[in-house]
Design a protein around this motif. Structure first.
Motif, PDB file in Angstrom:
ATOM      1  N   SER A   1       0.822  -1.228   0.000  1.00  0.00           N
ATOM      2  CA  SER A   1       0.000   0.000   0.000  1.00  0.00           C
ATOM      3  C   SER A   1       0.854   1.276   0.000  1.00  0.00           C
ATOM      4  O   SER A   1       0.368   2.340  -0.334  1.00  0.00           O
ATOM      5  N   TYR A   2       2.122   1.152   0.376  1.00  0.00           N
ATOM      6  CA  TYR A   2       2.999   2.339   0.371  1.00  0.00           C
ATOM      7  C   TYR A   2       3.814   2.454  -0.922  1.00  0.00           C
ATOM      8  O   TYR A   2       4.607   3.385  -1.072  1.00  0.00           O
ATOM      9  N   MET A   3       3.638   1.497  -1.812  1.00  0.00           N
ATOM     10  CA  MET A   3       4.493   1.506  -3.015  1.00  0.00           C
ATOM     11  C   MET A   3       4.122   2.645  -3.961  1.00  0.00           C
ATOM     12  O   MET A   3       2.935   2.920  -4.162  1.00  0.00           O
ATOM     13  N   ASN A   4       5.132   3.263  -4.555  1.00  0.00           N
ATOM     14  CA  ASN A   4       4.866   4.272  -5.586  1.00  0.00           C
ATOM     15  C   ASN A   4       4.733   3.566  -6.942  1.00  0.00           C
ATOM     16  O   ASN A   4       4.882   2.350  -7.039  1.00  0.00           O
ATOM     17  N   GLU A   5       4.470   4.365  -7.974  1.00  0.00           N
ATOM     18  CA  GLU A   5       4.199   3.786  -9.282  1.00  0.00           C
ATOM     19  C   GLU A   5       5.384   2.967  -9.817  1.00  0.00           C
ATOM     20  O   GLU A   5       5.205   1.867 -10.345  1.00  0.00           O
ATOM     21  N   ALA A   6       6.577   3.509  -9.640  1.00  0.00           N
ATOM     22  CA  ALA A   6       7.772   2.817 -10.152  1.00  0.00           C
ATOM     23  C   ALA A   6       7.946   1.471  -9.435  1.00  0.00           C
ATOM     24  O   ALA A   6       8.287   0.461 -10.062  1.00  0.00           O
ATOM     25  N   GLU A   7       7.692   1.461  -8.127  1.00  0.00           N
ATOM     26  CA  GLU A   7       7.838   0.211  -7.361  1.00  0.00           C
ATOM     27  C   GLU A   7       6.777  -0.804  -7.784  1.00  0.00           C
ATOM     28  O   GLU A   7       7.044  -2.006  -7.865  1.00  0.00           O
ATOM     29  N   LYS A   8       5.582  -0.300  -8.081  1.00  0.00           N
ATOM     30  CA  LYS A   8       4.521  -1.216  -8.521  1.00  0.00           C
ATOM     31  C   LYS A   8       4.841  -1.802  -9.901  1.00  0.00           C
ATOM     32  O   LYS A   8       4.562  -2.970 -10.165  1.00  0.00           O
ATOM     33  N   MET A   9       5.440  -1.000 -10.766  1.00  0.00           N
ATOM     34  CA  MET A   9       5.816  -1.508 -12.093  1.00  0.00           C
ATOM     35  C   MET A   9       6.871  -2.610 -11.954  1.00  0.00           C
ATOM     36  O   MET A   9       6.828  -3.622 -12.637  1.00  0.00           O
ATOM     37  N   LYS A  10       7.809  -2.368 -11.033  1.00  0.00           N
ATOM     38  CA  LYS A  10       8.868  -3.356 -10.801  1.00  0.00           C
ATOM     39  C   LYS A  10       8.263  -4.646 -10.236  1.00  0.00           C
ATOM     40  O   LYS A  10       8.685  -5.746 -10.581  1.00  0.00           O
ATOM     41  N   LEU A  11       7.272  -4.462  -9.364  1.00  0.00           N
ATOM     42  CA  LEU A  11       6.604  -5.632  -8.773  1.00  0.00           C
ATOM     43  C   LEU A  11       5.923  -6.478  -9.858  1.00  0.00           C
ATOM     44  O   LEU A  11       5.997  -7.707  -9.821  1.00  0.00           O
ATOM     45  N   ILE A  12       5.294  -5.818 -10.821  1.00  0.00           N
ATOM     46  CA  ILE A  12       4.613  -6.561 -11.894  1.00  0.00           C
ATOM     47  C   ILE A  12       5.607  -7.486 -12.602  1.00  0.00           C
ATOM     48  O   ILE A  12       5.351  -8.675 -12.760  1.00  0.00           O
ATOM     49  N   THR A  13       6.740  -6.946 -13.008  1.00  0.00           N
ATOM     50  CA  THR A  13       7.665  -7.788 -13.778  1.00  0.00           C
ATOM     51  C   THR A  13       8.331  -8.850 -12.883  1.00  0.00           C
ATOM     52  O   THR A  13       8.554  -9.970 -13.331  1.00  0.00           O
TER      53      THR A  13
END
Lengths: 235, 59
Positions: free
Chosen positions: A154-166
């Motif tokens: 819930s604290y992740m920013n957009e860049a961190e979420k993109m990294k999480l996807i891959t």
């Protein structure tokens, strides 16, 4: 290769992370099967027929993922009920039905990952806390993978979420952790899936893919030359 | 080499900025990281190769 994701989460409807991972997994299409335990088995009781169905589902998968938010250093009850009822002695120990399959754990934690180490607030590492699943994999003669830990989604920013996807797609799409060589091939495979309905962008991307491929070949050639010199040095 | 890197990364960034699907953006973004890592590894490998060739020539 097919992957069965067994998601255990009593709050699956409200969980942003669960929804995020489910949507991401759909990118991989038919190779992924998603089993939301608390939705399909809200009572966590399995009939004989349901046990057989679940065992058949497990047998069809090459890779099995247990995915859950950590509740008191363990999985929510629905996963334990599933394991206790579906993973029978006959299925696991006598028929060796899971032999040679991979077992991966995707675990969500609410605290910073650094808290999970000796001397820090949680004192134990994630690997230590997940040891029962590792023991299960060993007993079932499965290959136990390095877990994927997702902390503080819930604290992740957009860049961190993109990294999480891959990271997540990589984890569920492949039997073992990829080497850099394999990662290059994996990204090329996924880039090729983009823009099937846009010819102009598809052309732009094709040039990019060619370049990534050329650089991959260049790196391989350099490594071959280095290995050749190394072997000559040793002789 | 550097020019190609710049072109590749700029082109990937440009496609990423135009993209609306979050998953496709994530894949384009990952491709940028892979390209950067390729550059690093190619440079390291060239350096190692140079070093080993020099040794062989007895310098």
């Amino acid at each position: 290769m097919t992957t069965l994701i067994i998601s255990s989460n009593p709050n699956y409807q409200d969980s942003g992370l669960n929804q995020f991972l489910k949507t991401s997994s759909q990118w991989l299409g038919n190779s992924i099967e998603w089993l939301q335990l608390d939705e399909i088995y809200p009572e966590a009781k399995y009939t004989k027929k349901q046990i057989e169905q679940e065992q058949s589902r497990l047998q069809q998968a090459d890779k099995i993922i247990f995915q859950f938010p950590m509740y008191w250093y363990s999985a929510p009850a629905s996963l334990k009920s599933y394991l206790d009822q579906v993973m029978t002695n006959q299925f696991v120990n006598i028929k060796h039905s899971l032999q040679n399959k991979s077992l991966g754990i995707v675990v969500g934690i609410g605290k910073n990952l650094q808290s999970y180490q000796a001397g820090a607030s949680e004192n134990y590492t994630i690997s230590e806390l997940l040891r029962p699943y590792q023991a299960f994999a060993l007993a079932a003669q499965m290959k136990y993978l390095r877990p994927l830990t997702i902390n503080q989604f819930s604290y992740m920013n957009e860049a961190e979420k993109m990294k999480l996807i891959t990271s997540y797609l990589n984890f569920i799409d492949n039997i073992i952790a990829l080497t850099f060589d394999e990662k290059q091939a994996w990204i090329i495979k996924n880039l090729k899936k983009i823009y099937n309905d846009d010819e102009t962008k598809k052309d732009r991307l094709a040039m990019i893919i060619d370049q990534i491929d050329l650089r991959k070949a260049e790196l391989e050639e350099l490594k071959d030359n280095i290995n050749l010199i190394k072997s000559q040095e040793e002789n | 080499m550097e020019n190609y890197d710049d072109w590749l990364i700029n082109e990937l960034k440009s496609l990423e900025q135009e993209e609306t699907s979050f998953i496709q953006r994530a894949i384009l973004n990952e491709a940028i990281d892979i390209v950067k890592e390729q550059t690093k590894r190619i440079e390291q490998a060239k350096g190692e190769l140079d070093g080993r060739v020099w040794d062989k020539q007895g310098w």
